[in-house]
Write an enzyme that holds these catalytic residues in place. Structure first.
Site, short mmCIF file in Angstrom:
data_model
loop_
_atom_site.label_atom_id
_atom_site.label_comp_id
_atom_site.label_asym_id
_atom_site.label_seq_id
_atom_site.Cartn_x
_atom_site.Cartn_y
_atom_site.Cartn_z
N ASP A 73 0.85 -1.18 0.00
CA ASP A 73 0.00 0.00 0.00
C ASP A 73 0.90 1.24 0.00
O ASP A 73 2.09 1.16 0.32
CB ASP A 73 -0.88 -0.07 1.26
CG ASP A 73 -1.72 1.18 1.46
OD1 ASP A 73 -2.36 1.64 0.49
OD2 ASP A 73 -1.74 1.71 2.59
N ASP A 75 -0.38 5.06 0.94
CA ASP A 75 -0.68 6.08 1.96
C ASP A 75 -0.59 5.49 3.37
O ASP A 75 -1.18 4.44 3.66
CB ASP A 75 -2.07 6.66 1.73
CG ASP A 75 -2.17 7.41 0.42
OD1 ASP A 75 -2.18 8.65 0.43
OD2 ASP A 75 -2.21 6.75 -0.64
#
Length: 278
Positions: A73, A75
């Site tokens: 991922d 963020d």
């Protein structure tokens, strides 16, 4: 047989670790604050027992293959912020957007619907703000470059998958050194955000599919994320790691980095410190 790697955030003793996992066959201190226990038994129970300590705990089969794929991922995992929240700050709607983001990451809201709602609140924002936001707000997470560059040097493929936006993912992937990136596309019209995100949205299922379609043996894959939309991807991998994750994510993942930075993952994967690529 399993190997438990304990990356301590505070001083631990071999005696305390052996007491926490009395079925351990051996205990080795491999670095200043890094210990490895070899044991037979229930890996889930072992992790639970060891997580009583202020430490990041990784439990893997003793014969686990070297990682061939790392999927991560972006963020709050590879960077320190949620880009959509920072864009919302420039638009004057950060409290509204950040609340939706937090609820979505905790798994209280459907990710795809929540993203549409948040992007709608950005309608009218000058597209030039994207560059300003990247320069002023986006910071690479500590240890990210070392993690990715080390695994690439060892032959692994690296993929950045984000429920955020391609503008940021493209730049973050290049800055850290990922092989590939995928993210959502913001709609733009006449130099301003039009409040629409392109369909289909890259959400939880798309992240899981991105891992599976790479074609690697599951046992040789590693996934890292912090939010509820990462759970399917984490569970589809050989080792799913919650990185300073929400409680629901920590519970669903196979390992959790709760205290350290992303280099804890290298310890967990048993990569010798001397082989890290800084």
């Amino acid at each position: 047989m399993f190997i438990a790697t304990i990356v301590a955030a505070e001083q631990l003793t071999k005696q305390s670790l052996m007491q926490a996992l009395p079925q351990a066959h051996s205990l080795e201190q491999v670095h200043d604050a890094v210990f490895r226990l070899a044991f037979a038994g229930d890996p889930v129970a072992a992790r639970s027992s060891l997580e009583q300590f202020p430490a990041d705990v990784f439990v893997r089969p003793a014969d686990a293959p070297a990682p061939q794929l790392l999927i991560a991922d972006m963020d709050s995992t590879m960077i320190t912020v949620e880009c959509i929240d920072e864009l919302a700050d420039y638009a004057g709607v950060k409290p509204q957007v950040a609340e939706i983001t937090e609820r979505a990451m905790r798994g209280e809201l459907d990710f795809n619907d929540s993203l549409r709602a948040r992007v709608a609140l950005l309608k009218g924002l000058d597209v030039e703000v994207l560059a300003r936001c990247y320069e002023e707000r986006v910071r690479i997470m500590e240890g990210a470059r070392t993690l990715i560059r080390t695994l690439k040097a060892r032959g692994a493929r690296t993929l950045l998958v984000s429920g955020g936006f391609t503008y940021f993912a493209e730049r973050v992937a290049a800055q850290i050194g990922f092989d590939e990136y995928r993210a959502n596309v913001l709609g733009v019209g006449e130099g301003r955000l039009d409040g629409i995100v392109a369909e289909p949205i890259l959400g939880a299922e798309a992240k899981r599919q991105a891992l599976l379609e790479q074609g690697f043996d599951q046992a040789a894959t590693v996934a890292i994320g912090d939010g509820a939309n990462d759970i399917p991807m984490l569970q589809a991998s050989g080792l799913g790691i919650a990185y300073h994750g929400k409680p629901k994510v920590i519970a669903a993942a196979g390992a959790a980095v709760r205290f350290g930075d992303l280099t804890s993952v290298l310890h967990g994967l048993e990569v010798p410190r001397a082989e890290w690529v800084e």
